[in-house]
Each structure stands twice: as structure tokens, then as C-alpha cells.
Design a protein around this motif. Sequence first.
Motif, mmCIF file in Angstrom:
data_model
loop_
_atom_site.group_PDB
_atom_site.id
_atom_site.type_symbol
_atom_site.label_atom_id
_atom_site.label_comp_id
_atom_site.label_asym_id
_atom_site.label_seq_id
_atom_site.Cartn_x
_atom_site.Cartn_y
_atom_site.Cartn_z
ATOM 1 N N ILE A 41 6.338 -5.356 -5.417
ATOM 2 C CA ILE A 41 4.905 -5.180 -5.145
ATOM 3 C C ILE A 41 4.105 -5.067 -6.447
ATOM 4 O O ILE A 41 2.881 -4.888 -6.402
ATOM 5 C CB ILE A 41 4.663 -3.931 -4.270
ATOM 6 N N ASN A 42 4.798 -5.154 -7.576
ATOM 7 C CA ASN A 42 4.164 -5.122 -8.893
ATOM 8 C C ASN A 42 3.246 -3.900 -9.055
ATOM 9 O O ASN A 42 2.093 -4.002 -9.451
ATOM 10 C CB ASN A 42 3.361 -6.405 -9.140
ATOM 11 N N ARG A 43 3.838 -2.725 -8.745
ATOM 12 C CA ARG A 43 3.075 -1.489 -8.864
ATOM 13 C C ARG A 43 3.938 -0.412 -9.517
ATOM 14 O O ARG A 43 5.170 -0.419 -9.405
ATOM 15 C CB ARG A 43 2.602 -0.992 -7.495
ATOM 16 N N SER A 44 3.258 0.538 -10.167
ATOM 17 C CA SER A 44 3.938 1.661 -10.816
ATOM 18 C C SER A 44 3.339 2.964 -10.328
ATOM 19 O O SER A 44 2.175 3.022 -9.901
ATOM 20 C CB SER A 44 3.813 1.575 -12.342
ATOM 21 N N SER A 45 4.138 4.013 -10.404
ATOM 22 C CA SER A 45 3.641 5.346 -10.067
ATOM 23 C C SER A 45 3.011 5.992 -11.297
ATOM 24 O O SER A 45 3.035 5.426 -12.396
ATOM 25 C CB SER A 45 4.806 6.223 -9.574
ATOM 26 N N ASN A 46 2.467 7.178 -11.112
ATOM 27 C CA ASN A 46 2.037 7.968 -12.260
ATOM 28 C C ASN A 46 3.261 8.490 -12.996
ATOM 29 O O ASN A 46 4.381 8.453 -12.494
ATOM 30 C CB ASN A 46 1.164 9.131 -11.796
ATOM 31 N N PHE A 47 3.045 9.014 -14.186
ATOM 32 C CA PHE A 47 4.149 9.594 -14.937
ATOM 33 C C PHE A 47 4.466 10.995 -14.413
ATOM 34 O O PHE A 47 3.598 11.711 -13.903
ATOM 35 C CB PHE A 47 3.803 9.668 -16.423
ATOM 36 N N SER A 48 5.719 11.341 -14.538
ATOM 37 C CA SER A 48 6.154 12.675 -14.152
ATOM 38 C C SER A 48 5.670 13.708 -15.165
ATOM 39 O O SER A 48 5.139 13.362 -16.225
ATOM 40 C CB SER A 48 7.684 12.718 -14.076
ATOM 41 N N GLN A 49 5.863 14.971 -14.843
ATOM 42 C CA GLN A 49 5.539 16.015 -15.799
ATOM 43 C C GLN A 49 6.488 15.951 -16.987
ATOM 44 O O GLN A 49 7.652 15.566 -16.858
ATOM 45 C CB GLN A 49 5.631 17.387 -15.133
ATOM 46 N N THR A 108 0.815 -1.219 0.000
ATOM 47 C CA THR A 108 0.000 0.000 0.000
ATOM 48 C C THR A 108 0.848 1.269 0.000
ATOM 49 O O THR A 108 0.301 2.375 0.114
ATOM 50 C CB THR A 108 -0.921 0.012 1.230
ATOM 51 N N THR A 109 2.165 1.158 -0.089
ATOM 52 C CA THR A 109 3.018 2.343 -0.089
ATOM 53 C C THR A 109 2.650 3.278 -1.238
ATOM 54 O O THR A 109 2.199 2.839 -2.305
ATOM 55 C CB THR A 109 4.504 1.935 -0.201
ATOM 56 N N SER A 110 2.844 4.553 -1.038
ATOM 57 C CA SER A 110 2.534 5.541 -2.078
ATOM 58 C C SER A 110 3.736 5.695 -2.999
ATOM 59 O O SER A 110 4.823 6.070 -2.548
ATOM 60 C CB SER A 110 2.189 6.895 -1.437
ATOM 61 N N LEU A 111 3.549 5.383 -4.258
ATOM 62 C CA LEU A 111 4.602 5.557 -5.255
ATOM 63 C C LEU A 111 4.388 6.886 -5.967
ATOM 64 O O LEU A 111 3.305 7.156 -6.486
ATOM 65 C CB LEU A 111 4.590 4.404 -6.269
ATOM 66 N N ILE A 112 5.415 7.695 -5.975
ATOM 67 C CA ILE A 112 5.320 9.007 -6.619
ATOM 68 C C ILE A 112 6.266 9.033 -7.815
ATOM 69 O O ILE A 112 7.259 8.293 -7.859
ATOM 70 C CB ILE A 112 5.646 10.147 -5.640
ATOM 71 N N PRO A 113 5.993 9.860 -8.804
ATOM 72 C CA PRO A 113 6.853 9.905 -9.991
ATOM 73 C C PRO A 113 8.271 10.330 -9.632
ATOM 74 O O PRO A 113 8.487 11.069 -8.669
ATOM 75 C CB PRO A 113 6.168 10.949 -10.893
ATOM 76 N N PRO A 114 9.243 9.883 -10.397
ATOM 77 C CA PRO A 114 10.636 10.225 -10.084
ATOM 78 C C PRO A 114 10.958 11.653 -10.509
ATOM 79 O O PRO A 114 10.365 12.205 -11.439
ATOM 80 C CB PRO A 114 11.432 9.217 -10.922
ATOM 81 N N MET A 115 11.921 12.239 -9.828
ATOM 82 C CA MET A 115 12.477 13.509 -10.265
ATOM 83 C C MET A 115 13.473 13.229 -11.380
ATOM 84 O O MET A 115 14.301 12.325 -11.267
ATOM 85 C CB MET A 115 13.165 14.222 -9.107
ATOM 86 N N LEU A 116 13.381 13.980 -12.474
ATOM 87 C CA LEU A 116 14.283 13.754 -13.587
ATOM 88 C C LEU A 116 14.760 15.077 -14.159
ATOM 89 O O LEU A 116 14.096 16.113 -14.027
ATOM 90 C CB LEU A 116 13.626 12.918 -14.685
ATOM 91 N N VAL A 141 10.295 14.287 -22.747
ATOM 92 C CA VAL A 141 10.550 13.085 -21.949
ATOM 93 C C VAL A 141 9.637 13.092 -20.728
ATOM 94 O O VAL A 141 9.379 14.151 -20.136
ATOM 95 C CB VAL A 141 12.031 13.025 -21.500
ATOM 96 N N LYS A 142 9.175 11.895 -20.337
ATOM 97 C CA LYS A 142 8.504 11.696 -19.054
ATOM 98 C C LYS A 142 8.845 10.301 -18.551
ATOM 99 O O LYS A 142 9.277 9.436 -19.327
ATOM 100 C CB LYS A 142 6.988 11.879 -19.169
ATOM 101 N N ALA A 143 8.662 10.074 -17.237
ATOM 102 C CA ALA A 143 9.073 8.789 -16.652
ATOM 103 C C ALA A 143 8.157 8.418 -15.500
ATOM 104 O O ALA A 143 7.478 9.275 -14.912
ATOM 105 C CB ALA A 143 10.525 8.849 -16.178
ATOM 106 N N GLN A 144 8.155 7.122 -15.161
ATOM 107 C CA GLN A 144 7.429 6.612 -14.007
ATOM 108 C C GLN A 144 8.281 5.574 -13.297
ATOM 109 O O GLN A 144 9.160 4.942 -13.901
ATOM 110 C CB GLN A 144 6.083 6.001 -14.405
ATOM 111 N N THR A 145 8.039 5.398 -12.008
ATOM 112 C CA THR A 145 8.745 4.385 -11.231
ATOM 113 C C THR A 145 7.967 3.078 -11.251
ATOM 114 O O THR A 145 6.744 3.057 -11.385
ATOM 115 C CB THR A 145 8.925 4.832 -9.775
#
Length: 305
Positions: free
Chosen positions: A200-208, A123-131, A191-195
Motif C-alpha cells: 500500500i506504499n505507506r509507513s507508520s509514525n516512528f516509535s518512541q 486505509t488501514t491504520s499503521l501503528i509503530p512497531p513494538m521494539l 533507537v526508534k523504528a517505523q513500519t
Amino acid sequence: MATRFGTFLLGSLVPLLVSGALLPAPQNITILSTNMKHFLVWSPLTVPGEAVKYSIEFQGEYERDYANDSWIPIGECTDISATQCDITEDISATVPYNLRVRAAQGTEVSRWATLNGLFNRVTTSLIPPMLTVMADGYHLLVELEHLGPAFEFLVLYWRKGQENQVYEKVVRDSNTTVHLETMEAGAEYCVKAQTYVEAINRSSNFSQVQCVKAADSKTFSVIFAPIFFIAFVVAVFILFLLAWKTCQVCQYSCCPNEGLPDTLKLTESPAGIINYRGEEAEKCDMSVHVQPPDELLRFWIHDAL
């Protein structure tokens, strides 16, 4: 009536005195979990006297089902003054965990206060990476925030105006700068990215979306032509020095220039030396040695015999 009430009050206080549970239990226990980093937090106790210390224990699925409902202390979170503690290392499996906190002041301790509900790291909150997106000449580069070995990153990139042709790249090591594309001169790329966490087989939203523009050919020539010219001149100069030094080494190795010994050096002119040698010869010729008569007779007799 008063005697009965006093007996009841004493009977209620005796267990507390024996157990030492005189402090109030910690309140508002919760978990803050972001990008697989888990912190247990609670409200501080405001009681007079010595500083209050806190201790945390956890209970996993194995302890509940197979170890007689036992609890395990967290060493880094035992007798601490802070009202939060990092429990990431102990929450190492994707199973429900229970946690509890107890306060202590001197010899007095509180009751254990248990987390309201079980916690699962899924249940951890995954946030988009800083790039950071960069254009190095005609090279499209990206630097990603380092979040640890459990994280992967899905990077999407495209040429602006051609959003129907999106390219993707999976990055597993965010410690280095990643090359994405060789750009066309003057073109703009986005470019945009997600973690992604495989555990836990989960992904974050995409970054700006971040966009950069490649240098056009004229700008590239204006900037880099002087640099190339200077580098060429320096290279030619270095080659000349190397050739000159090589010639000197060969010359001194094959044809060494050694000086004459002091005995062979002329300190006067050749004419002076010749005249000097002639005078010495004349002096030798002019010198006369007179032998005594007895010595002449002895030499004559010796020659006759």
C-alpha cells in the motif's frame, strides 16, 4: 375500509413470509483495520429463541464490474455466533470492497445489511512497531515485533549527543535479533523504528525513542575477566586429560602389557625347583631293572646275527 386494510396488511406480510425475512437485519456494521488486519464487526441481535447465526459475503471490483454484480461468501464467516469476523485473507487486493451481513435463526433469515461505503485496505491504520533495545557488552541489538511478511521496518539509531549523525537500517525479517552497531565503551545510544508496507506504499509514525548505555571498560573487565580465567583453566584441564588419554592409547597400542601363560608361571622358588629336579634325576639313576635270562639270551643272539 377494514377489508381493504386487511388486504393491504396481508399483501405486505406475504412477501416476508415467502422470503423468510422475519429477523431484523444486523446494525452498526463497520470495519476495524490495523496493521493490515481487517475485522468486520456489527451489533448483536437480541431476539428470543434459538441462537442467532451470522454470515458474511464480499464483493470486489471484479464482481461488481465483470461478474454481474455477484457476491462471494466467506467460508470462515458463515453461520457463526460471534458478531465479528477476520476478513483479512479475502481482502487481498488494493481495490474497493463492499461487504454485507445477514442474520439467521432456525429457518428464519434477515435481509442483508450492507457496509456503509466501500472499504480499501490502503486505509488501514499503521501503528509503530513494538521494539526492545539491548546492549550486549559493546553490541547494540534490537528486537522488533513480528507483524508478518508484508511488513518492513526502518530503524534509526544514533549516539546520544550526536543527533546530527543518524544511521538507518532496513529490516525485512523481524524473527531474529538485529545487530545495529558496535558501541563505544560507556557511550549511550538511542533507537526508534517505523513500519512500512510496500503493498500500500505507506509507513507508520516512528516509535518512541529507547536508549541504552554500553558498559565501560572497567566494568567490562571486572565482569568478564573472571569468566575468561575460569574458561582458560577449564581448557587447560581438558587439554591435559586429552594428552594423558592419548599417551595411554599409544602405550597400549605400541607396547601391550600381556601376562605369561599359566605354564610359564613359577609357583615355587627357583632353588626349590632345582632341588626338586635333582632329586628326580637321582631317582632315575638309582632305579635298576632286572631282565630275565631268556630275554638276555634272545637279545645276545639278535645282536650276534
